[in-house]
Design a protein around this motif. Structure first.
Motif, PDB file in Angstrom:
ATOM      1  N   SER A  91      18.551  23.641  -0.509  1.00 18.78           N
ATOM      2  CA  SER A  91      19.134  23.570  -1.853  1.00 18.78           C
ATOM      3  C   SER A  91      19.564  24.947  -2.333  1.00 18.78           C
ATOM      4  CB  SER A  91      18.114  22.969  -2.815  1.00 18.78           C
ATOM      5  OG  SER A  91      18.545  23.102  -4.150  1.00 18.78           O
ATOM      6  N   PRO A  92      20.788  25.073  -2.856  1.00 23.05           N
ATOM      7  CA  PRO A  92      21.208  26.372  -3.416  1.00 23.05           C
ATOM      8  C   PRO A  92      20.308  26.813  -4.566  1.00 23.05           C
ATOM      9  CG  PRO A  92      23.107  24.947  -3.088  1.00 23.05           C
ATOM     10  CD  PRO A  92      21.895  24.099  -2.868  1.00 23.05           C
ATOM     11  N   SER A  93      19.811  25.859  -5.340  1.00 25.51           N
ATOM     12  CA  SER A  93      18.927  26.225  -6.450  1.00 25.51           C
ATOM     13  C   SER A  93      17.626  26.834  -5.936  1.00 25.51           C
ATOM     14  CB  SER A  93      18.629  24.996  -7.309  1.00 25.51           C
ATOM     15  OG  SER A  93      17.960  23.998  -6.543  1.00 25.51           O
ATOM     16  N   LEU A  94      17.160  26.361  -4.764  1.00 24.73           N
ATOM     17  CA  LEU A  94      15.957  26.942  -4.170  1.00 24.73           C
ATOM     18  C   LEU A  94      16.214  28.389  -3.766  1.00 24.73           C
ATOM     19  CD1 LEU A  94      13.114  26.851  -3.002  1.00 24.73           C
ATOM     20  CD2 LEU A  94      14.069  25.818  -0.922  1.00 24.73           C
ATOM     21  N   LEU A  95      17.350  28.660  -3.136  1.00 23.97           N
ATOM     22  CA  LEU A  95      17.684  30.034  -2.749  1.00 23.97           C
ATOM     23  C   LEU A  95      17.869  30.921  -3.973  1.00 23.97           C
ATOM     24  CD1 LEU A  95      20.162  29.331   0.182  1.00 23.97           C
ATOM     25  CD2 LEU A  95      17.803  30.126   0.342  1.00 23.97           C
ATOM     26  N   ARG A  96      18.457  30.366  -5.036  1.00 28.99           N
ATOM     27  CA  ARG A  96      18.606  31.148  -6.269  1.00 28.99           C
ATOM     28  C   ARG A  96      17.242  31.512  -6.835  1.00 28.99           C
ATOM     29  NH1 ARG A  96      23.179  27.647  -7.323  1.00 28.99           N
ATOM     30  NH2 ARG A  96      21.822  26.230  -8.475  1.00 28.99           N
ATOM     31  N   SER A  97      16.330  30.551  -6.837  1.00 27.07           N
ATOM     32  CA  SER A  97      14.978  30.814  -7.353  1.00 27.07           C
ATOM     33  C   SER A  97      14.255  31.858  -6.500  1.00 27.07           C
ATOM     34  CB  SER A  97      14.169  29.514  -7.391  1.00 27.07           C
ATOM     35  OG  SER A  97      14.756  28.574  -8.275  1.00 27.07           O
ATOM     36  N   LEU A  98      14.396  31.737  -5.183  1.00 24.79           N
ATOM     37  CA  LEU A  98      13.758  32.707  -4.300  1.00 24.79           C
ATOM     38  C   LEU A  98      14.308  34.116  -4.533  1.00 24.79           C
ATOM     39  CD1 LEU A  98      13.697  30.643  -0.988  1.00 24.79           C
ATOM     40  CD2 LEU A  98      11.713  31.290  -2.348  1.00 24.79           C
ATOM     41  N   HIS A  99      15.633  34.198  -4.669  1.00 20.94           N
ATOM     42  CA  HIS A  99      16.241  35.511  -4.888  1.00 20.94           C
ATOM     43  C   HIS A  99      15.805  36.085  -6.232  1.00 20.94           C
ATOM     44  CE1 HIS A  99      20.066  38.173  -4.433  1.00 20.94           C
ATOM     45  NE2 HIS A  99      18.955  38.811  -4.152  1.00 20.94           N
ATOM     46  N   ARG A 100      15.735  35.244  -7.259  1.00 26.42           N
ATOM     47  CA  ARG A 100      15.296  35.712  -8.578  1.00 26.42           C
ATOM     48  C   ARG A 100      13.866  36.248  -8.504  1.00 26.42           C
ATOM     49  NH1 ARG A 100      12.133  33.151 -11.967  1.00 26.42           N
ATOM     50  NH2 ARG A 100      12.470  31.151 -10.892  1.00 26.42           N
ATOM     51  N   LEU A 101      12.999  35.543  -7.821  1.00 26.98           N
ATOM     52  CA  LEU A 101      11.604  35.964  -7.730  1.00 26.98           C
ATOM     53  C   LEU A 101      11.469  37.248  -6.913  1.00 26.98           C
ATOM     54  CD1 LEU A 101       9.956  32.465  -7.209  1.00 26.98           C
ATOM     55  CD2 LEU A 101       9.762  33.926  -9.225  1.00 26.98           C
ATOM     56  N   HIS A 102      12.252  37.365  -5.858  1.00 24.59           N
ATOM     57  CA  HIS A 102      12.207  38.605  -5.070  1.00 24.59           C
ATOM     58  C   HIS A 102      12.706  39.780  -5.900  1.00 24.59           C
ATOM     59  CE1 HIS A 102      10.869  37.621  -1.025  1.00 24.59           C
ATOM     60  NE2 HIS A 102      11.533  36.476  -1.096  1.00 24.59           N
ATOM     61  N   ARG A 103      13.729  39.553  -6.713  1.00 24.39           N
ATOM     62  CA  ARG A 103      14.217  40.630  -7.575  1.00 24.39           C
ATOM     63  C   ARG A 103      13.154  41.023  -8.600  1.00 24.39           C
ATOM     64  NH1 ARG A 103      20.410  38.517  -8.826  1.00 24.39           N
ATOM     65  NH2 ARG A 103      21.433  39.546  -7.044  1.00 24.39           N
ATOM     66  N   GLN A 104      12.502  40.030  -9.179  1.00 26.12           N
ATOM     67  CA  GLN A 104      11.452  40.329 -10.147  1.00 26.12           C
ATOM     68  C   GLN A 104      10.317  41.114  -9.495  1.00 26.12           C
ATOM     69  OE1 GLN A 104      10.230  36.632 -11.902  1.00 26.12           O
ATOM     70  NE2 GLN A 104      12.082  36.410 -13.140  1.00 26.12           N
ATOM     71  N   ARG A 105       9.943  40.696  -8.292  1.00 25.26           N
ATOM     72  CA  ARG A 105       8.859  41.407  -7.610  1.00 25.26           C
ATOM     73  C   ARG A 105       9.263  42.838  -7.275  1.00 25.26           C
ATOM     74  NH1 ARG A 105       6.073  39.110  -2.173  1.00 25.26           N
ATOM     75  NH2 ARG A 105       8.119  39.596  -1.290  1.00 25.26           N
ATOM     76  N   SER A 106      10.500  43.023  -6.832  1.00 24.67           N
ATOM     77  CA  SER A 106      10.974  44.369  -6.532  1.00 24.67           C
ATOM     78  C   SER A 106      10.989  45.243  -7.787  1.00 24.67           C
ATOM     79  CB  SER A 106      12.377  44.302  -5.918  1.00 24.67           C
ATOM     80  OG  SER A 106      12.876  45.591  -5.666  1.00 24.67           O
ATOM     81  N   ASP A 107      11.430  44.675  -8.909  1.00 22.84           N
ATOM     82  CA  ASP A 107      11.455  45.438 -10.154  1.00 22.84           C
ATOM     83  C   ASP A 107      10.044  45.799 -10.605  1.00 22.84           C
ATOM     84  OD1 ASP A 107      12.863  46.421 -12.629  1.00 22.84           O
ATOM     85  OD2 ASP A 107      11.597  44.880 -13.538  1.00 22.84           O
ATOM     86  N   LEU A 108       9.114  44.858 -10.486  1.00 21.35           N
ATOM     87  CA  LEU A 108       7.731  45.123 -10.886  1.00 21.35           C
ATOM     88  C   LEU A 108       7.091  46.174  -9.982  1.00 21.35           C
ATOM     89  CD1 LEU A 108       6.588  41.468 -11.661  1.00 21.35           C
ATOM     90  CD2 LEU A 108       6.948  43.299 -13.321  1.00 21.35           C
ATOM     91  N   ASP A 109       7.371  46.086  -8.689  1.00 25.72           N
ATOM     92  CA  ASP A 109       6.849  47.102  -7.772  1.00 25.72           C
ATOM     93  C   ASP A 109       7.377  48.485  -8.148  1.00 25.72           C
ATOM     94  OD1 ASP A 109       5.293  45.421  -6.235  1.00 25.72           O
ATOM     95  OD2 ASP A 109       6.895  44.955  -4.822  1.00 25.72           O
TER      96      ASP A 109
ATOM     97  N   GLU B 170       8.795  25.167  -0.263  1.00 25.81           N
ATOM     98  CA  GLU B 170       9.913  24.226  -0.231  1.00 25.81           C
ATOM     99  C   GLU B 170      10.946  24.581   0.834  1.00 25.81           C
ATOM    100  OE1 GLU B 170      11.578  23.681  -4.115  1.00 25.81           O
ATOM    101  OE2 GLU B 170       9.647  24.011  -5.115  1.00 25.81           O
ATOM    102  N   ILE B 171      10.813  25.741   1.457  1.00 20.94           N
ATOM    103  CA  ILE B 171      11.752  26.125   2.511  1.00 20.94           C
ATOM    104  C   ILE B 171      11.538  25.226   3.723  1.00 20.94           C
ATOM    105  CG2 ILE B 171      12.477  28.001   4.038  1.00 20.94           C
ATOM    106  CD1 ILE B 171      11.447  29.965   1.960  1.00 20.94           C
ATOM    107  N   PRO B 172      12.601  24.734   4.343  1.00 22.46           N
ATOM    108  CA  PRO B 172      12.438  23.910   5.552  1.00 22.46           C
ATOM    109  C   PRO B 172      11.629  24.645   6.608  1.00 22.46           C
ATOM    110  CG  PRO B 172      14.695  23.793   4.770  1.00 22.46           C
ATOM    111  CD  PRO B 172      14.011  24.827   3.923  1.00 22.46           C
TER     112      PRO B 172
END
Length: 301
Positions: A67-85, A233-235
Motif C-alpha cells: 500500500s502506498p499509504s503504508l510506505l508514506r507512513s513508514l517514511h514519515r516515521l523514519h523522518r520523525q526518528r531521524s529528526d529526534l535523533d 504490515e510490510i509483506p
C-alpha cells in the motif's frame, strides 16, 4: 585478431541470431558471454543484462504489492526518528559549547587578574624607589652643614637637585600606575561578572536541555514503537530487504515520486515503473535504490 584484453574468439555460427540475421560462418566475433557484467561500448545493452551496482539488489520482475499509504507512513516515521535523533545529539553539543564559553570567560578573568597583579607589583616597586630616594635626599641635606669645602658643598647641592628631579618623574609614573590599577580592577570586575553570568547561563541551559532530552527520549520511544508496529504490515517477502536498506540509509531508504522522477535522487523514472507504481507494486529507484511511493495527491489503482 583477438580483442586486446577481451574474451576468446569463437565462430559467429555458434551464436543465436542477432536482429534476425545469421552471421557468416567464417566470421570471427568475441565471445560476449564470457565478458564481465559491464556494458561493452560497441554493443547495445539488449545483448546481455545490465547488472545494478547497488548493494541491495531487487528482482527485476518483482510483483510484491504494498500500500502506498503504508510506505508514506513508514517514511514519515523514519523522518520523525531521524529528526529526534538529531535533536538528541544537539543537546550534548550545546552543553559542550556552553562549557567552552565558560572556559573562555575563565581565561579572560584569569588574564585580567594577572595583569592587575603585575601592575600592583610595578607600582609597589616604584614607591619603594621613591621612598629610598627621599631618604637619600634627607641624608645629603644633613651633609651640607658639614661640607669641608665649597666644591663638596656644590656637589651635594647638585646631587640633591638631581634626586629631587628624579623623584618628581617617579611620582608622575606612580600616579599613572595607580590610574592603570584602577582600570585593571574594573576589568577584573567585568571579567568576573561575565564569568558568573556564563556559569549561571550554563546551569539554566543544562536544566532546559535535561528536560528537553527527557521529552525527546519519550517521543523517540513512541515513534520507535509506532514504527515497529507499522513495519509488521510490510509483506514478508520484502521485509528483509527493507530492514537491510533502512539500517544502511535511514530515512533515505524511502522516497516519494515527484512528477516522473524519484524524490530522493531526482532520477527520471520510466513509464513502465510509473505504471507498476500505480498498481501498488513495490518498486525501487533504479539509481538510489529507495522504495518509491506516490504522495497523497497522486492516485493509484
Amino acid at each position: 585478431p583477438a580483442v586486446l584484453g577481451g574474451p576468446p574468439l569463437q565462430r559467429a555460427g555458434k551464436y543465436r541470431k542477432v536482429s534476425g540475421v545469421r552471421p557468416r560462418p567464417d566470421a570471427w566475433r568475441p565471445d560476449y558471454k564470457s565478458l564481465p557484467a559491464t556494458i561493452c561500448p560497441q554493443h547495445s545493452a539488449h545483448d546481455w543484462p545490465l547488472l545494478s551496482s547497488s548493494p541491495f539488489p531487487m528482482p527485476s520482475d518483482s510483483k510484491i504489492e504494498i500500500s502506498p499509504s503504508l510506505l508514506r507512513s513508514l517514511h514519515r516515521l523514519h523522518r520523525q526518528r531521524s529528526d529526534l535523533d538529531g535533536q538528541l545529539k544537539r543537546g550534548p553539543r550545546q552543553l559542550q559549547a556552553g562549557e567552552a564559553m565558560i572556559a573562555q570567560a575563565e581565561g579572560k578573568a584569569e588574564a585580567a587578574r594577572e595583569t592587575l597583579k603585575k601592575a600592583n607589583l610595578a607600582a609597589d616597586e616604584k614607591q619603594l624607589q621613591l621612598k629610598s630616594r627621599e631618604m637619600r635626599i634627607v641624608e645629603l641635606e644633613s651633609k651640607l652643614n658639614s661640607a669641608a669645602s665649597n666644591r663638596e658643598f656644590s656637589l651635594l647641592k647638585e646631587q640633591i637637585a638631581a634626586d629631587k628631579q628624579a623623584n618628581s618623574v617617579l611620582s608622575d609614573e606612580i600616579l599613572e600606575a595607580l590610574e592603570q590599577i584602577d582600570r585593571f580592577e574594573e576589568e577584573v570586575k567585568q571579567a568576573d561578572a561575565e564569568l558568573a553570568q556564563q556559569r549561571a547561563d550554563q546551569a539554566e541551559r543544562s536544566k532546559q536541555i535535561e528536560t528537553r532530552m527527557r521529552e525527546l527520549q519519550g517521543e523517540l520511544a513512541r515513534v520507535n514503537a509506532e514504527l515497529e508496529q507499522t513495519e509488521q504490515e510490510i509483506p514478508a517477502s520484502a521485509r528483509a530487504d527493507y530492514k537491510r536498506l533502512t539500517e544502511a540509509k535511514g530515512e533515505e531508504a524511502l522516497a516519494p515520486v515527484d512528477g516522473d522522477s524519484c524524490g530522493g535522487c531526482y532520477q527520471t523514472l520510466t513509464t513502465q515503473l510509473i505504471d507498476r507504481l500505480r498498481m501498488s507494486m513495490l518498486i525501487r529507484c533504479p539509481n538510489c535504490n529507495a522504495f518509491l511511493y506516490f504522495p497523497e495527491d497522486r492516485k493509484v489503482r
